[in-house]
Design a protein around this motif. Structure first.
Motif, PDB file in Angstrom:
ATOM      1  N   MET A 167     -46.636  29.371   7.158  1.00 15.80           N
ATOM      2  CA  MET A 167     -45.932  30.659   7.814  1.00 15.80           C
ATOM      3  C   MET A 167     -45.592  30.426   9.115  1.00 15.80           C
ATOM      4  O   MET A 167     -44.795  30.825   9.674  1.00 15.80           O
ATOM      5  CB  MET A 167     -47.180  31.707   8.020  1.00 15.80           C
ATOM      6  N   HIS A 168     -45.944  29.178   9.674  1.00 16.52           N
ATOM      7  CA  HIS A 168     -45.516  29.009  11.259  1.00 16.52           C
ATOM      8  C   HIS A 168     -44.635  27.953  11.140  1.00 16.52           C
ATOM      9  O   HIS A 168     -43.983  27.571  12.213  1.00 16.52           O
ATOM     10  CB  HIS A 168     -46.711  28.562  12.261  1.00 16.52           C
ATOM     11  N   SER A 173     -44.618  33.608  13.374  1.00 14.96           N
ATOM     12  CA  SER A 173     -45.191  34.436  12.352  1.00 14.96           C
ATOM     13  C   SER A 173     -45.183  35.773  12.591  1.00 14.96           C
ATOM     14  O   SER A 173     -44.868  36.205  13.739  1.00 14.96           O
ATOM     15  CB  SER A 173     -46.737  33.871  12.201  1.00 14.96           C
TER      16      SER A 173
END
Length: 202
Positions: A167-168, A173
Motif C-alpha cells: 500500500m505504501h 496510502s
C-alpha cells in the motif's frame, strides 16, 4: 543529474521492493510447506494435486489481490506493477487470464490502459479465479485445525503485512486502500479457510 530528494526517493522505493520480496519469500516458504503436506495427504484422493499446483493457486490469488488494492484509486502505479510482477515464481495471473480470455495484456499495459478496459479485465479475472478460490479453500478440509493452524496463521500475518507494505509502495496510502486490503480476494480466502477448519474442528 538527480537531486537529493530524487535519490532519497529512489533509495526508499528500492528498499521497499527488497523488503517486500524478502517478506514474500518467507510467506511463500510457509505456503510451500503447506503444499507439501497437502500433496502427501491428497495422493490417494486427487492424484493430479501437487505442491506446485497449490502454490500456483496461491500466487494467482495473491497477484489479483495486489491488483485490487492497486486499482482502488482508479489507476495502477508503475511501482506497484513492478512489485506485483515479481511474485510469479509459480503462476502469473495475467498469463492465465490471457489464455482464458484470448487477450494479450502485459503487466506494463495496465499502467496506461483505458480505465474502463482495466475495470472490465479485472472483473473478468475475478470470475476466472472464483472456482480456483474454492478449490484452494477445499484443500484445508482434509486437515484438522491443529495440523495447519500455526502455519496458516503465519501465512495470514505475512501476507497481511505484505499488503500493508504494498500500500505504501507508491509513496502514499489512503483509507480506500486500507479497505481494499480488508476486502481483497486473498483476505476473503483466508476467512473462508478459517471457517472451513473451525467448522471441521467442532
Amino acid at each position: 543529474c538527480y537531486g537529493k530528494h530524487n535519490i532519497r526517493q529512489i533509495t526508499e522505493e528500492n528498499m521497499t521492493q527488497e523488503m517486500f520480496l524478502k517478506m514474500y519469500a518467507s510467506a511463500l516458504s510457509e505456503v510451500e510447506g503447506l503444499g507439501g503436506a497437502f500433496e502427501k495427504e491428497m495422493r490417494n484422493i486427487e492424484k493430479d494435486f501437487s505442491k506446485e499446483y497449490f502454490c500456483w493457486m496461491f500466487e494467482n490469488l495473491l497477484q489479483y489481490s495486489l491488483l485490487e488494492i492497486s486499482w482502488v484509486d482508479g489507476k495502477i502505479d508503475p511501482r506497484e506493477v513492478l512489485i506485483t510482477n515479481k511474485v510469479t515464481k509459480y503462476g502469473d495471473v495475467l498469463s492465465l487470464a490471457n489464455s482464458v480470455l484470448n487477450t494479450k495484456f502485459h503487466w506494463e499495459d495496465l499502467i496506461d490502459a483505458d480505465p474502463d478496459s482495466v475495470r472490465k479485465f479485472l472483473a473478468a479475472i475475478k470470475k476466472i479465479l472464483e472456482p480456483m478460490q474454492q478449490t484452494f479453500v477445499a484443500q484445508f478440509a482434509v486437515f484438522d485445525k491443529n495440523a495447519v493452524g500455526d502455519s496458516l496463521d503465519t501465512v495470514i500475518k505475512g501476507v497481511t503485512a505484505l499488503f500493508v507494505l504494498f500500500m505504501h509502495s507508491d509513496g502514499e496510502s489512503s483509507d480506500e486502500e486500507k479497505e481494499a486490503i480488508k476486502n481483497c480476494m486473498m483476505i476473503e480466502t483466508f476467512a473462508l479457510i478459517k471457517m472451513c477448519i473451525d467448522h471441521d474442528d467442532d
